[in-house]
Scaffold this motif. Structure first.
Motif, short mmCIF file in Angstrom:
data_model
loop_
_atom_site.label_atom_id
_atom_site.label_comp_id
_atom_site.label_asym_id
_atom_site.label_seq_id
_atom_site.Cartn_x
_atom_site.Cartn_y
_atom_site.Cartn_z
N THR A 268 0.83 -1.20 0.00
CA THR A 268 0.00 0.00 0.00
C THR A 268 0.86 1.25 0.00
OG1 THR A 268 -0.08 0.08 2.42
CG2 THR A 268 -1.81 -1.19 1.30
N HIS A 277 -6.22 -4.57 -1.32
CA HIS A 277 -6.16 -3.42 -2.22
C HIS A 277 -5.37 -3.80 -3.48
CE1 HIS A 277 -5.04 0.62 -3.73
NE2 HIS A 277 -6.17 0.99 -3.16
N SER A 279 -3.10 -2.37 -5.04
CA SER A 279 -1.66 -2.14 -4.90
C SER A 279 -0.97 -3.31 -4.19
CB SER A 279 -1.41 -0.85 -4.12
OG SER A 279 -1.94 -0.94 -2.80
N SER A 786 -3.37 -5.42 7.51
CA SER A 786 -2.13 -5.11 6.82
C SER A 786 -0.99 -5.01 7.82
CB SER A 786 -2.27 -3.79 6.06
OG SER A 786 -3.22 -3.91 5.03
#
Length: 908
Positions: A268, A277, A279, A786
């Motif tokens: 991220t 996500h 990314s 994360s």
């Protein structure tokens, strides 16, 4: 049933409920007993070189610099002139272990394996390395050993740097990649004088694996848009160029080496990974060399994802899209080794530069390999489930006769040189076999799910009965003190109807329709629970809930008798409502806010010290005052350590050893210090806040450091408001208690406890709401799911996933301890036993857990399935956690350690 037995029983029940979801949804997909499948035609490459740039974002690799030059010029030249490129889609969790397993073994490991370690395998699995003649690998000690351990024979060799080298505070993490490149070059240079090694390197089916961790480390430490991250990409580009030159020279440019560069996961913008996500889930792949297709220029390409559109605009060459597990069969096809036995990948033919015959044979081998898994899995399930028969399985394609027909037809197409038709048929067979694998892997889910749902209803019914029988006057006891069976039947039916009602409204989407005539309080409870459920998907719901809480004293007319407390309550509710709207912590560190939180805590402590030195709050001894002063000193020291540590890391000077020692000492002593303080309500609660705040500051990187202060102020106001509410509704058994002199140690007299009232449900709901607020807001503070290690830099910077994860978990626990202690204070100050209110909390939490159990999916995208399961796991974990926190809160508030004190002798 006694209280200790009941708590143990409750913990056991909820642990079983929690574990059940892993058995249903997170069971290992691996089966054993398949026959290896290998393409019969000679492969294009004798050897394969795999570069895995850990944590490399796809857009970061392909983007252009400000002067319109490539970020990685050598790799850019390859994809434009010599090879193929594309984007692979990873699956959540986007972590190193599952990413590498998908790349090298071709299957997606069940999520629970992430918690079982990087070095040890929960189950043995086949891989491209295992099927190779020889594999040599260089890189991280956290990745390489797990592929060497599972290999049969002694042909997978690893060369690792030390674990201490993985330091997020190091001056230049790119040195990790330099170490790999240097050792590879040295290895090949030394092999010229070692005939045994030289001969082995010139064998067929050789794999060279270079694991490059520097980019991931720099991304965590400095973020992906930093100078360090981009410079590391440039160094990797140069290192790849040098290694390719060494290899081509060693092998005399024989054209038999295939190269693949990819990443296990992305990252991220704020330097974390683990979630879904783009990314994080979109990773680059560049392939070139023997057997790999050449690039194709295109002017446009359609993409639904904006992230992909942005990447394509950097390159303007045909972008290939595929799953991460597809890379394993690609590598196996290039060097001619059997496809990994548990691979679920589909060979991406677009990457191959070979004859149509080779492509058709390779795809046929891929189809047979996946079909072998299907046949073994089906046999295992049929053996385990006697009732499973052909009639029941008619929804699953690929009967035995259909399998034979598919294979015969595909083989016939190949013999007739109808290669495109053979490839198309094999892809259909692979898709059907994967569908069948999924069906048999999830065969028992319906039965197990119904069993858990019924168990939920039974447990919740029992808890409600305990509440009604023990803590209310709703049951008229017979002579034998047993509850009427009619009442039990009615209660069980009502609970079942409630569960079915929730499920029906969910499935039929009827929440917006009139429900009819119902009791307002019942509707309010249902609405409150639904809002809490809704908050799992939208954090802003918590802001709305806190604003409603702010108006509670006005609605109930409590403000008339407690105007000052009401004002404080309202202001703090509004202030706390801002936190759910704040961005996730970790995007940008803001150490000045952490320092401000520390200084604010010290300022509040000074005012409190003045209050505790006089009147009703006065300390009883100098020893109590010393404990308080030591806690203030600990806050000041923590504030200094945070500032000093981040300045040192910013200047790339590493973590100062003094700061590290102070941090661990603060953590070690913070839990014991409150037990040395007086058990008077405000003094003990404030002591708990100071001790925990000292540790929390060390784990903070931004605005979240202010959260415990605002939360604690609101909790103290809550305690006072609840006492006012007790008097307001006329429920108190004795005159109003002055909280200033209230002593936790003397609040256990059972004769002073009252029976439950309807308003007590609201108290329990407040506590549950605070807990869900913490779950949604504090989890974002700690960057779960994360992984962002910035919060633990005061304790360690060397990569240690379990130690770092434990510290991040502690950061989550601290606010929960504050709320649990406040809830304990609410219970005893409102003349309730600790068990009674908590039982209502348990019922509310279990109803929510059952709600999320109905929301669990086994269809749709993997991310949707994983998200629905994780919500249930979080609710169940939090329920178990609250039970543990309840016991911890009683310990922290009621117990006191008496140190030896010097007796004063007074003269007569």
């Amino acid at each position: 049933m006694g209280i200790p037995v009941f708590i143990l029983a409750g913990l056991l029940v909820h642990v079983v409920f929690l574990a059940s979801i892993f058995d249903i949804y997170f069971s290992s997909p691996l089966v054993h007993g398949m026959t290896p499948q290998q393409t019969p035609l000679p492969p294009p490459a004798r050897r394969l070189v795999l570069f895995v740039a850990d944590g490399l974002r796809a857009d970061s690799l392909f983007e252009l610099n400000s002067n319109n030059t490539p970020q990685a010029p050598y790799l850019r030249a390859i994809l434009e002139n010599n090879g193929s490129w594309g984007i692979s889609h990873t699956r959540v969790p986007t972590e190193s272990r599952p990413g590498h397993v998908a790349l090298i073994a071709g299957f997606y490991e069940d999520v629970s394996a992430v918690a079982k370690g990087w070095k040890e395998n929960p189950v043995e699995f086949d891989s491209v390395f295992n099927e190779s003649k020889y594999t040599w690998s260089w890189g991280s000690p956290d990745i390489l050993p797990m592929f060497a351990k599972g290999a049969t024979g002694d042909h997978v060799y690893t060369f690792c740097y030390t674990a201490e080298s993985e330091d997020f505070g190091a001056q230049d993490a790119a040195e990790l990649d330099t170490w790999v490149f240097d050792h590879v070059k040295s290895f090949f240079n030394s092999s010229r004088s070692n005939q045994t090694l030289f001969s082995a390197l010139n064998e067929e089916k050789v794999v060279l694996f270079l694991h490059l961790l520097g980019i991931d480390t720099n991304g965590h430490a400095h973020r992906p848009y930093s100078k360090e991250y981009k410079e590391n990409i440039r160094k990797v580009d140069e290192g790849v160029k040098e290694v390719v030159s060494v290899l081509e020279s060693f092998y005399g440019n024989d054209g038999k080496t295939a190269y693949i560069l990819t990443s296990d996961h992305g990252m991220t913008d704020w330097g974390s990974h683990g979630a879904g996500h783009p990314s994080e889930t979109l990773t680059p792949l560049i392939a070139w060399g023997a057997g790999v297709n050449y690039p194709q220029k295109v002017t446009s390409q359609l993409f639904e994802d904006n992230f992909l559109k942005g990447i394509f605009n950097y390159v303007k060459m045909r972008m290939l899209l595929f799953a991460q597990a597809d890379i394993a069969p690609l590598m196996a096809s290039l060097i001619g080794v059997p496809f990994p036995l548990n691979s679920v990948g589909t060979l991406p033919l677009e990457y191959l530069n070979n004859t149509d015959h080779f492509k058709a044979e390779s795809m046929f081998t891929n189809a047979v390999q996946v079909l072998e898994q299907f046949k073994v899995t089906k046999h295992m399930v049929k053996k385990k489930n006697v009732s499973l028969n052909n009639n029941y399985c008619c929804t699953v394609p690929l009967s035995d006769s259909e399998q034979i027909n598919f294979l015969k037809k595909a083989r016939l197409y190949i013999q007739q040189q109808k290669y495109n038709e053979a490839v198309s048929l094999c892809k259909t067979l692979i898709n059907l076999a994967l569908e069948g694998l999924s069906y048999y892997h999830t065969y028992d889910r319906l039965f197990l799910g119904l069993s858990i749902a019924v168990s939920f209803v039974g447990w919740t019914t029992y808890v409600i009965l305990v509440i009604i029988k023990t803590h209310t006057n709703l049951i008229n006891y017979q002579s034998n003190n047993k509850v009427s069976w009619k009442f039990l039947l009615f209660l069980f039916s009502a609970l079942c109807i409630l569960g079915l009602f929730l499920k029906f409204c969910l499935v039929a989407n009827l929440w917006s329709l009139p429900i009819g005539q119902a009791v307002g309080f019942f509707l309010t409870c249902i609405l409150g629970i639904e809002l809490l459920v809704f908050s799992f998907f939208y954090r802003s719901t918590l802001t709305v809930g806190l604003l409603v809480f702010a108006g509670w004293p006005v609605i109930t007319q409590l403000w008339v008798q407690a105007k000052r407390t009401t004002l404080i309550w309202t202001l703090l509710c509004v202030l706390l409502a801002v936190f759910p709207l704040m961005p996730v912590v970790g995007r940008e560190s803001n150490i000045p806010l952490v320092i401000a939180a520390g200084l604010t805590t010290l300022l509040i402590s000074c005012f409190s010290l003045a209050s505790f030195s006089r009147g009703e709050y006065k300390y009883q001894s100098k020893e109590d005052l010393k404990v308080y002063l030591y806690q203030m000193f600990s806050i000041a020291l923590s504030t200094y350590v945070v500032s000093s540590t981040h300045n040192s890391l910013k200047n790339k000077q590493g973590l100062p050893i003094f700061n590290q020692i102070i941090s661990w000492m603060t953590l070690a002593f913070s839990s014991a210090l409150p037990l040395l303080s007086p058990t008077l309500l405000f003094q003990r609660l404030f002591s708990i806040l100071l001790s925990l705040m000292a540790t929390y500051l060390l784990l903070s990187t931004g605005y979240e450091a202010l959260f415990p202060l605002v939360l604690s102020g609101l909790l103290l106001a809550w305690i006072q408001m609840e006492q006012e509410a007790l008097q307001h509704y006329g429920l108190s058994l004795k005159p109003k208690v002055t909280l200033a002199v209230f002593n936790f140690a003397y609040a256990t007299d059972i004769t002073q406890f009252r029976q439950l009232h309807l308003d007590d449900i609201r108290r329990s709901f407040f506590f549950v709401s605070f807990c869900w607020l913490l779950r949604r807001v504090v989890m974002s503070f700690s960057c779960f799911p994360s992984f962002d290690p910035a919060s633990v830099y005061c304790f360690l910077t060397v990569f240690s996933p379990f130690m770092m994860g434990g510290l991040l978990l502690l950061k989550v626990v601290i606010p929960f301890v504050l709320v649990s202690c406040a809830f304990e204070a609410v219970q005893v100050t409102t003349q309730l036993s600790s068990k009674s209110l908590f039982l209502i909390v348990l019922v509310i939490s279990d109803i929510m857990a059952l709600h999320f159990f109905f929301l669990v999916k086994d269809y749709g995208s993997w991310l949707d399935i994983g998200t629905s399961i994780s919500h249930y796991v979080l609710v169940m974990s939090l329920t178990i956690f609250m039970m543990l926190m309840n016991g911890l809160a009683q310990l922290l508030t009621t117990k006191r350690l008496e140190l030896s004190r010097r007796t004063k002798h007074h003269s007569t």
